[in-house]
Scaffold this active site. Structure first.
Site, PDB file in Angstrom:
ATOM      1  N   LEU A 348       0.834  -1.206   0.000  1.00 14.40           N
ATOM      2  CA  LEU A 348       0.000   0.000   0.000  1.00 14.40           C
ATOM      3  C   LEU A 348       0.861   1.246   0.000  1.00 14.40           C
ATOM      4  O   LEU A 348       0.452   2.311  -0.420  1.00 14.40           O
ATOM      5  CB  LEU A 348      -0.892   0.021   1.243  1.00 14.40           C
ATOM      6  CG  LEU A 348      -2.010  -1.005   1.318  1.00 14.40           C
ATOM      7  CD1 LEU A 348      -2.633  -1.002   2.694  1.00 14.40           C
ATOM      8  CD2 LEU A 348      -3.063  -0.727   0.257  1.00 14.40           C
ATOM      9  N   GLY A 349       2.059   1.129   0.550  1.00 15.02           N
ATOM     10  CA  GLY A 349       2.928   2.291   0.564  1.00 15.02           C
ATOM     11  C   GLY A 349       4.029   2.138   1.578  1.00 15.02           C
ATOM     12  O   GLY A 349       4.162   1.108   2.240  1.00 15.02           O
ATOM     13  N   GLY A 351       4.600   3.829   4.563  1.00 17.51           N
ATOM     14  CA  GLY A 351       4.189   4.744   5.619  1.00 17.51           C
ATOM     15  C   GLY A 351       5.327   4.938   6.592  1.00 17.51           C
ATOM     16  O   GLY A 351       6.362   4.297   6.459  1.00 17.51           O
ATOM     17  N   PHE A 353       8.154   4.781   8.763  1.00 14.19           N
ATOM     18  CA  PHE A 353       9.055   3.738   9.280  1.00 14.19           C
ATOM     19  C   PHE A 353       9.001   2.381   8.590  1.00 14.19           C
ATOM     20  O   PHE A 353       9.856   1.550   8.818  1.00 14.19           O
ATOM     21  CB  PHE A 353       8.841   3.482  10.772  1.00 14.19           C
ATOM     22  CG  PHE A 353       8.734   4.721  11.576  1.00 14.19           C
ATOM     23  CD1 PHE A 353       9.766   5.648  11.566  1.00 14.19           C
ATOM     24  CD2 PHE A 353       7.616   4.985  12.337  1.00 14.19           C
ATOM     25  CE1 PHE A 353       9.682   6.796  12.316  1.00 14.19           C
ATOM     26  CE2 PHE A 353       7.524   6.138  13.079  1.00 14.19           C
ATOM     27  CZ  PHE A 353       8.562   7.050  13.063  1.00 14.19           C
ATOM     28  N   GLY A 354       7.996   2.099   7.802  1.00 12.79           N
ATOM     29  CA  GLY A 354       8.011   0.749   7.233  1.00 12.79           C
ATOM     30  C   GLY A 354       7.075   0.591   6.057  1.00 12.79           C
ATOM     31  O   GLY A 354       6.332   1.489   5.687  1.00 12.79           O
ATOM     32  N   LYS A 355       7.141  -0.595   5.471  1.00 11.87           N
ATOM     33  CA  LYS A 355       6.267  -0.897   4.346  1.00 11.87           C
ATOM     34  C   LYS A 355       4.902  -1.324   4.868  1.00 11.87           C
ATOM     35  O   LYS A 355       4.803  -2.023   5.871  1.00 11.87           O
ATOM     36  CB  LYS A 355       6.854  -2.032   3.534  1.00 11.87           C
ATOM     37  CG  LYS A 355       8.074  -1.652   2.734  1.00 11.87           C
ATOM     38  CD  LYS A 355       8.476  -2.831   1.861  1.00 11.87           C
ATOM     39  CE  LYS A 355       9.662  -2.466   0.991  1.00 11.87           C
ATOM     40  NZ  LYS A 355      10.100  -3.597   0.163  1.00 11.87           N
ATOM     41  N   ASP A 467       4.400  12.308  15.556  1.00 19.84           N
ATOM     42  CA  ASP A 467       4.624  12.401  14.114  1.00 19.84           C
ATOM     43  C   ASP A 467       3.324  12.739  13.379  1.00 19.84           C
ATOM     44  O   ASP A 467       2.909  12.031  12.469  1.00 19.84           O
ATOM     45  CB  ASP A 467       5.240  11.099  13.586  1.00 19.84           C
ATOM     46  CG  ASP A 467       5.935  11.305  12.241  1.00 19.84           C
ATOM     47  OD1 ASP A 467       6.196  12.478  11.882  1.00 19.84           O
ATOM     48  OD2 ASP A 467       6.207  10.314  11.543  1.00 19.84           O
TER      49      ASP A 467
END
Ligand code: NAG
Ligand code: NAG
Ligand code: NAG
Ligand code: NAG
Ligand code: NAG
Ligand code: NAG
Ligand code: NAG
Ligand code: NAG
Length: 654
Positions: A348-349, A351, A353-355, A467
């Site tokens: 999906l992307g 985002g 810190f992570g996939k 964040d």
């Protein structure tokens, strides 16, 4: 032959148990068959046919109470002094998985025999979150705890502790016993075998002692001894009995026999005279009858151990801290399957810190989003994981729900509700897939404010998001705004060296004081929220390298336009002038207020929500940073000197 044997055993059992001594306040229960009517059972507690008392079975998150049904006088009413008392009992903890106990049992004195409102899991059926530590309970317990709960500073997952109106023990020691004179031996509470415990309170010495042994004889030395005057803690009359609970991990907790005496010494048990535990009674019959099959059992045993060793090597091992209340712990395999093996097609992307992968939970068609990332420090990961249980309990309509998680080695997977409309940044920056209308933007901003207010002020503890940015605002199928990734930044602030903290955040959203102090606050979240407000109205990022020099920094540009009386020039041109001017001015002014250089001068989320709801009018915007939010009177004193240097309240140009 086996039927005859069983019958014979049954006869033997019936003959040997349930002998009651009805002395004054003396209980002596060898099994609980004959005293069924004298025991008050609740929750999962049951007395089995053979007289065995089971407090829990192996279901998840249940509790069981078994108390002597009449209250017992514990104090001399003329001088208020507690009596001495003594108890001996034999218990067994049979864990569902070898060596992984959940959660334990407690010998308990309480003013009620059903402990209303008590929680299972780490609360052992004794207390709950709200009354823990409050002295309303009059609860005294000796816990035999087989699970380490960091919240309560447990020393390990195999300890004995003394608790007074709290799940935090006043004193605890690893489970052990003294053999012969002074040879101390470790004792496994979760061995599944009978263990005898002695609890003795001496009201002359004001001393409580606890002893343990896998045998019938009372050891000379206690393993736990604490100086304590129970007069203030106990009520005149109290119920006495046992409480127990299970959590995600489960054990069946049994009491085989129990004796109790006020102002006297409780009789010990000969363990062999007590009802036998399920499984053990017929064991030797089994050995005779099924000896042929034992070869097979051994082989499959070896296979199981090999499998377990491999699992442990894979790092998919369950540790104590991973099993507290909170979101589900999924197995790595489940999540791999759910995402089709983390296929790129499901990505999906990237985002924070992570996939992030899209997936579907096995046996359901609920779509989920799985965030997968690695962390350099196992310690950091471990520390953070303990927080998952806490942030997993956050529930608000404007937060993306954390459904569960999984860990394998240094890799952490978080499972969230799937948000079909993706993140807000996709709709406002550069070339969006569709332009959000003004009403939609205004609604999303209010949603985010409400989610953030919940984190800051409405939950049981303050949660700093750390964040806030358009990329972390997700849109559900109805385009409601929901904050994602709450608390996650914390993981990344901890490097491999726990002393150092890194500043984590996104340029343009980071409050200026963060680079100095490195310590995120609710106020630095408000700063980032301010940046978000401005970008939603203006349709651009806080720092836009491709913009004209005077427009490079969004907050400077908005401030300049405000001063020159042309504030509406900054509103996203893609709206083609279709927006509510009053609302646009509100968001821009509020955005500037939140962007104040001085943390204390930024409004609180509670106030921001009221401004957005139109309940309170926004104060006039004045250049001096410490004046315009009247509510924050302490801003003046706290930030006095700092303010003088900065005539303007925005950070990036100074
Ligand atoms: C148990 O209860 C019965 C009546 O319900 C009573 O007669 C008996 O004394 C009780 N035994 C004990 C040990 O309290
Ligand atoms: C365990 O106890 C719970 C709560 O009393 C009950 O709902 C459940 O059916 C029991 N399970 C078994 C296997 O007896
Ligand atoms: C209770 O206390 C009074 C006064 O100290 C004492 O005379 C009496 O013997 C005590 N009673 C018991 C049962 O200990
Ligand atoms: C404590 O004991 C007193 C009388 O002895 C009683 O009135 C009171 O309700 C008891 N408290 C609790 C919490 O049971
Ligand atoms: C905790 O227990 C108390 C009384 O024992 C009860 O009044 C309260 O509602 C309980 N709290 C929760 C959150 O269940
Ligand atoms: C036991 O612990 C509780 C809570 O930590 C504390 O309030 C109490 O004073 C302690 N009692 C004793 C006798 O140490
Ligand atoms: C408990 O017993 C198991 C097997 O009986 C053993 O592997 C484990 O090391 C023991 N744990 C402790 C703390 O003694
Ligand atoms: C603006 C937008 O993309 N809206 C979509 C949000 O999700 C729902 C359901 O998936 C769609 O129907 C909308 O078109």
């Amino acid at each position: 032959m086996s039927r005859k044997l069983t019958f014979f055993l049954l006869l033997l059992l019936l003959a040997s148990q349930n002998h009651v001594l009805a002395q004054h306040d003396d209980l002596f229960f060898q099994g609980f068959n004959r005293v069924r009517n004298n025991m008050s059972l609740n929750g999962a507690a049951k007395i089995k046919k053979n007289g065995l008392l089971s407090l829990t079975n192996d279901s998840h998150s249940i509790l069981g109470h078994a108390f002597y049904s009449h209250p017992i006088k514990f104090k001399n009413s003329s001088n208020g002094k507690a009596f001495s008392f003594s108890s001996a009992f034999v218990f067994a903890v049979v864990p569902k998985y070898p060596n992984l106990g959940g959660h334990g049992l407690a010998f308990t004195l309480s003013t009620s025999c059903d402990l209303p409102g008590a929680f299972p899991r780490q609360y052992l059926g004794l207390l709950n979150r709200t009354v823990d530590g409050g002295f309303s309970g009059h609860i005294f317990a000796v816990e035999f705890d087989t699970h380490r709960d960091y919240d309560f500073f447990d020393i390990n997952d195999n300890h004995v502790g003394v608790n007074i109106n709290s799940m935090v023990s006043n004193k605890s020691v690893p489970a052990a016993y003294f053999l012969l004179d002074s040879e101390k031996k470790e004792l496994n509470l979760t061995s599944g075998k009978p263990i005898q415990a002695w609890v003795d309170y001496d009201s002359v010495k004001n001393q409580l002692e606890v002893r343990l042994s896998p045998f019938s004889t009372k050891p000379i030395y206690p393993i736990l001894s604490i100086d304590i005057d129970l007069s203030k803690i106990l009520n005149d009359s109290m119920y006495v009995g046992f409480s127990s609970s299970t959590g995600l991990l489960t054990s069946t907790h049994y009491v085989l026999g129990w004796s109790f005496s006020v102002n006297g010494e409780a009789k010990s048990f000969s363990i062999s005279s007590l009802p036998s535990l399920p499984g053990t009674k017929n064991l030797w019959v089994l050995v005779v009858c099924v000896s042929v099959a034992s070869t097979f059992v051994i082989i499959s045993g070896i296979a199981t151990s090999l499998y377990l060793v491999r699992k442990i090597k894979d790092g998919d091992m369950i540790e104590g801290w991973e099993l507290q209340v909170g979101p589900n712990r999924f197995s790595y395999q489940e999540l791999r399957k759910a995402t089709g093996g983390f296929r790129e097609k499901e990505l999906l992307g990237f985002g924070g810190f992570g996939k992030v992968y899209k997936g579907t939970l096995p046996n359901s068609d609920t779509p989920i989003a799985v965030k997968r990332f690695c962390h350099e420090s196992r310690q950091g990961l471990r520390e953070f994981s303990t927080e998952i249980t806490s942030i997993g309990r956050l529930r608000h309509k404007n937060l993306v729900r954390l459904l569960g998680w999984s860990r394998r080695g240094g890799e952490l997977l978080l499972v969230y509700d799937y948000m079909p409309n993706g993140s807000l940044d996709k709709y406002i920056f550069e070339k969006p897939k569709s332009i959000l209308k003004w009403e939609q933007r205004f609604k999303i901003v209010k949603d985010v404010a409400s989610g953030l207010l919940y984190l800051h002020e409405e939950w049981e503890q303050t949660v700093i998001h750390r964040d806030i940015k358009a990329g972390n605002v997700l849109l559900d199928s109805e385009l409601n705004g929901r904050l994602g990734d709450f608390g996650l930044a914390k993981l990344y602030e901890r490097g491999s060296n726990p002393i150092t903290t890194k500043v984590v955040g996104t340029l343009g959203y980071m409050a200026p004081e963060l680079t100095k102090t490195g310590k995120p606050t609710t106020s630095s979240d408000v700063f980032a929220f301010g940046a978000l407000l401005l970008e939603v109205v203006c349709g651009r990022r806080p720092i836009e390298p491709r913009a004209l020099p005077e427009e490079l920094i969004l907050v400077d540009w908005v401030w300049d336009k405000w001063k020159s009386g042309a504030i509406l020039d900054v509103v996203d041109p893609r709206l083609n002038g279709e927006f509510d001017e009053i609302e646009a001015v509100l968001l821009l002014k509020l955005g500037l207020m939140c962007s104040n250089y001085v943390p204390k001068a930024r409004p609180l989320m509670r106030k921001i929500v009221r401004y957005l709801e139109g309940e309170v009018a926004l104060p006039e915007l004045i250049a001096a940073p410490d004046v315009y939010d009247g509510e924050n009177a302490d801003a003046k004193t706290d930030s006095g000197d700092e303010c003088k240097d900065h005539t303007y309240f925005y950070p990036l140009s100074s």
